[in-house]
Write a protein that holds these residues in place. Sequence first.
Motif, mmCIF file in Angstrom:
data_model
loop_
_atom_site.group_PDB
_atom_site.id
_atom_site.type_symbol
_atom_site.label_atom_id
_atom_site.label_comp_id
_atom_site.label_asym_id
_atom_site.label_seq_id
_atom_site.Cartn_x
_atom_site.Cartn_y
_atom_site.Cartn_z
ATOM 1 N N LYS A 212 0.812 -1.214 0.000
ATOM 2 C CA LYS A 212 0.000 0.000 0.000
ATOM 3 C C LYS A 212 0.844 1.262 0.000
ATOM 4 C CE LYS A 212 -4.034 -2.045 2.292
ATOM 5 N NZ LYS A 212 -4.971 -1.960 3.443
ATOM 6 N N ARG A 213 2.072 1.166 0.497
ATOM 7 C CA ARG A 213 2.919 2.342 0.591
ATOM 8 C C ARG A 213 4.108 2.218 -0.349
ATOM 9 N NH1 ARG A 213 1.878 5.668 4.820
ATOM 10 N NH2 ARG A 213 3.932 6.587 4.656
ATOM 11 N N LEU A 214 4.630 3.364 -0.728
ATOM 12 C CA LEU A 214 5.821 3.390 -1.558
ATOM 13 C C LEU A 214 7.040 3.004 -0.726
ATOM 14 C CD1 LEU A 214 5.213 6.784 -3.402
ATOM 15 C CD2 LEU A 214 4.633 4.490 -4.204
ATOM 16 N N LEU A 215 8.024 2.437 -1.405
ATOM 17 C CA LEU A 215 9.294 2.113 -0.757
ATOM 18 C C LEU A 215 10.251 3.273 -1.000
ATOM 19 C CD1 LEU A 215 9.607 -1.585 -1.989
ATOM 20 C CD2 LEU A 215 8.595 -0.753 0.152
ATOM 21 N N ARG A 216 10.915 3.753 0.042
ATOM 22 C CA ARG A 216 11.816 4.897 -0.079
ATOM 23 C C ARG A 216 13.193 4.536 0.468
ATOM 24 N NH1 ARG A 216 8.681 9.321 -1.319
ATOM 25 N NH2 ARG A 216 6.441 9.064 -0.886
ATOM 26 N N TYR A 217 14.223 5.010 -0.222
ATOM 27 C CA TYR A 217 15.596 4.705 0.160
ATOM 28 C C TYR A 217 16.429 5.988 0.134
ATOM 29 C CZ TYR A 217 13.937 0.050 -1.083
ATOM 30 O OH TYR A 217 13.205 -1.109 -1.173
ATOM 31 N N GLU A 218 17.314 6.111 1.100
ATOM 32 C CA GLU A 218 18.242 7.233 1.162
ATOM 33 C C GLU A 218 19.630 6.696 1.487
ATOM 34 O OE1 GLU A 218 16.604 9.901 4.033
ATOM 35 O OE2 GLU A 218 15.030 10.659 2.693
ATOM 36 N N THR A 219 20.623 7.530 1.300
ATOM 37 C CA THR A 219 22.062 7.246 1.397
ATOM 38 C C THR A 219 22.522 6.475 0.161
ATOM 39 O OG1 THR A 219 22.190 5.094 2.531
ATOM 40 C CG2 THR A 219 21.857 7.057 3.917
ATOM 41 N N ARG A 220 23.695 6.759 -0.255
ATOM 42 C CA ARG A 220 24.223 6.160 -1.484
ATOM 43 C C ARG A 220 24.307 4.641 -1.375
ATOM 44 N NH1 ARG A 220 29.705 9.402 -2.131
ATOM 45 N NH2 ARG A 220 29.704 8.702 -4.314
ATOM 46 N N GLU A 221 24.721 4.149 -0.221
ATOM 47 C CA GLU A 221 24.897 2.706 -0.054
ATOM 48 C C GLU A 221 23.559 1.967 -0.125
ATOM 49 O OE1 GLU A 221 26.264 5.051 1.799
ATOM 50 O OE2 GLU A 221 28.337 4.828 1.088
ATOM 51 N N ARG A 222 22.539 2.515 0.545
ATOM 52 C CA ARG A 222 21.229 1.856 0.525
ATOM 53 C C ARG A 222 20.610 1.900 -0.867
ATOM 54 N NH1 ARG A 222 16.717 3.050 4.497
ATOM 55 N NH2 ARG A 222 16.080 1.025 3.676
ATOM 56 N N VAL A 223 20.738 3.036 -1.530
ATOM 57 C CA VAL A 223 20.194 3.144 -2.880
ATOM 58 C C VAL A 223 20.919 2.191 -3.822
ATOM 59 C CG1 VAL A 223 19.928 4.672 -4.879
ATOM 60 C CG2 VAL A 223 19.360 5.495 -2.578
ATOM 61 N N ALA A 224 22.254 2.107 -3.708
ATOM 62 C CA ALA A 224 23.021 1.205 -4.565
ATOM 63 C C ALA A 224 22.604 -0.247 -4.328
ATOM 64 C CB ALA A 224 24.516 1.382 -4.307
ATOM 65 N N SER A 225 22.389 -0.631 -3.081
ATOM 66 C CA SER A 225 21.963 -1.998 -2.779
ATOM 67 C C SER A 225 20.566 -2.274 -3.345
ATOM 68 C CB SER A 225 21.953 -2.225 -1.266
ATOM 69 O OG SER A 225 23.261 -2.121 -0.740
ATOM 70 N N PHE A 226 19.679 -1.292 -3.214
ATOM 71 C CA PHE A 226 18.326 -1.427 -3.763
ATOM 72 C C PHE A 226 18.379 -1.587 -5.278
ATOM 73 C CE2 PHE A 226 15.270 1.462 -5.941
ATOM 74 C CZ PHE A 226 14.185 0.621 -5.951
ATOM 75 N N VAL A 227 19.203 -0.777 -5.924
ATOM 76 C CA VAL A 227 19.317 -0.835 -7.387
ATOM 77 C C VAL A 227 19.892 -2.164 -7.834
ATOM 78 C CG1 VAL A 227 20.543 0.130 -9.364
ATOM 79 C CG2 VAL A 227 19.442 1.653 -7.723
ATOM 80 N N ARG A 228 20.946 -2.593 -7.177
ATOM 81 C CA ARG A 228 21.570 -3.858 -7.558
ATOM 82 C C ARG A 228 20.588 -5.011 -7.400
ATOM 83 N NH1 ARG A 228 23.113 -7.161 -10.751
ATOM 84 N NH2 ARG A 228 24.297 -8.959 -10.024
ATOM 85 N N ALA A 229 19.822 -5.022 -6.316
ATOM 86 C CA ALA A 229 18.832 -6.073 -6.118
ATOM 87 C C ALA A 229 17.750 -5.998 -7.196
ATOM 88 C CB ALA A 229 18.204 -5.948 -4.735
ATOM 89 N N GLY A 230 17.353 -4.779 -7.554
ATOM 90 C CA GLY A 230 16.305 -4.621 -8.553
ATOM 91 C C GLY A 230 16.735 -5.037 -9.941
#
Length: 311
Positions: A212-230
């Motif tokens: 129901k809610r959007l997923l939000r990510y901050e900090t370069r490391e967390r965003v990079a991990s999210f992107v790599r997983a995606g």
Amino acid sequence: MDGAAIDRFEASRGRLASLAYRLLGSAADAEDVVQDTFLRWQAVDRARVEVPEAWLTKVLTHLCLDRLRSARARHERAAGSWLPEPLLEGDPMLGPADTFEQRESVSLAVLTLLERLSPVERAVYVLREAFSYSHAEIAGILEITESASQQHVHRARIRVAAERRRGAADPVSARRVVEEFLAAATSGRIERLVALLTEDVTAVSDGAGLGKRLLRYETRERVASFVRAGFRPTSAKRRLAGGSPAIHIAAVNGSPAVLAVVDDRVVGAVMFEVSDGRVASLCGMAAADRLVRLNEVWRRHEPGTPVISAW
């Protein structure tokens, strides 16, 4: 209704749809409001309408304001599930793009920021910045004073500018950054991914509409991990997508985007904001209802060669 009246409305349809999209951030809602405006045009005594374009603009704007003030719209914003509907380059609903202000007003970043304005502030900002209406004209459309129009647009500009501190990248440079980013993401080079992100990077995802809610990510490391997983291909993702996607780079709302396409159907999109040679924000969408209009235009589009033929 006579043919001349229909022709007069049809001559304004594209401009009305572009205005409604900027006000609502939704192509589907924009189409509904344009149709509602047409129904009112059918019913009105047109002999008493002195300036049809002004009448149509006023009716459509007030219909949009009603939607922005509705309980449903307030609930969606409060629930944290709202995102602008993405539009592919070439979609006529994107409307005028002759000036920087017109192009900026349809970017996903600005459409998201406009959600933080009051409905009237949003309307004044769009009418002034994207369509160059005078304050006298805006006052007539919104039934406010010219002074109030000036105050609303001043406050809106300040609020938007406060959030938009980034320098705009030219399309060629931005695409080059996204190509390099995609190469790093698909190869798993996390260190290179981090280096391609700004210090204050943010990412948001609709989670394919599964939550129901959007997923939000901050900090370069967390965003990079999210992107790599995606971007890591898995059999589960291929099943969910209905096959092995081809990966294309396209322009969406004036910014570069990565599109995953299966059998000529866009099943996922990641839109990028690039600033000073690095990625400043990402927005991922895979919920089918958010990609309806984009897919309609994609099927009429010559996509060219994918950057990855089978993911």
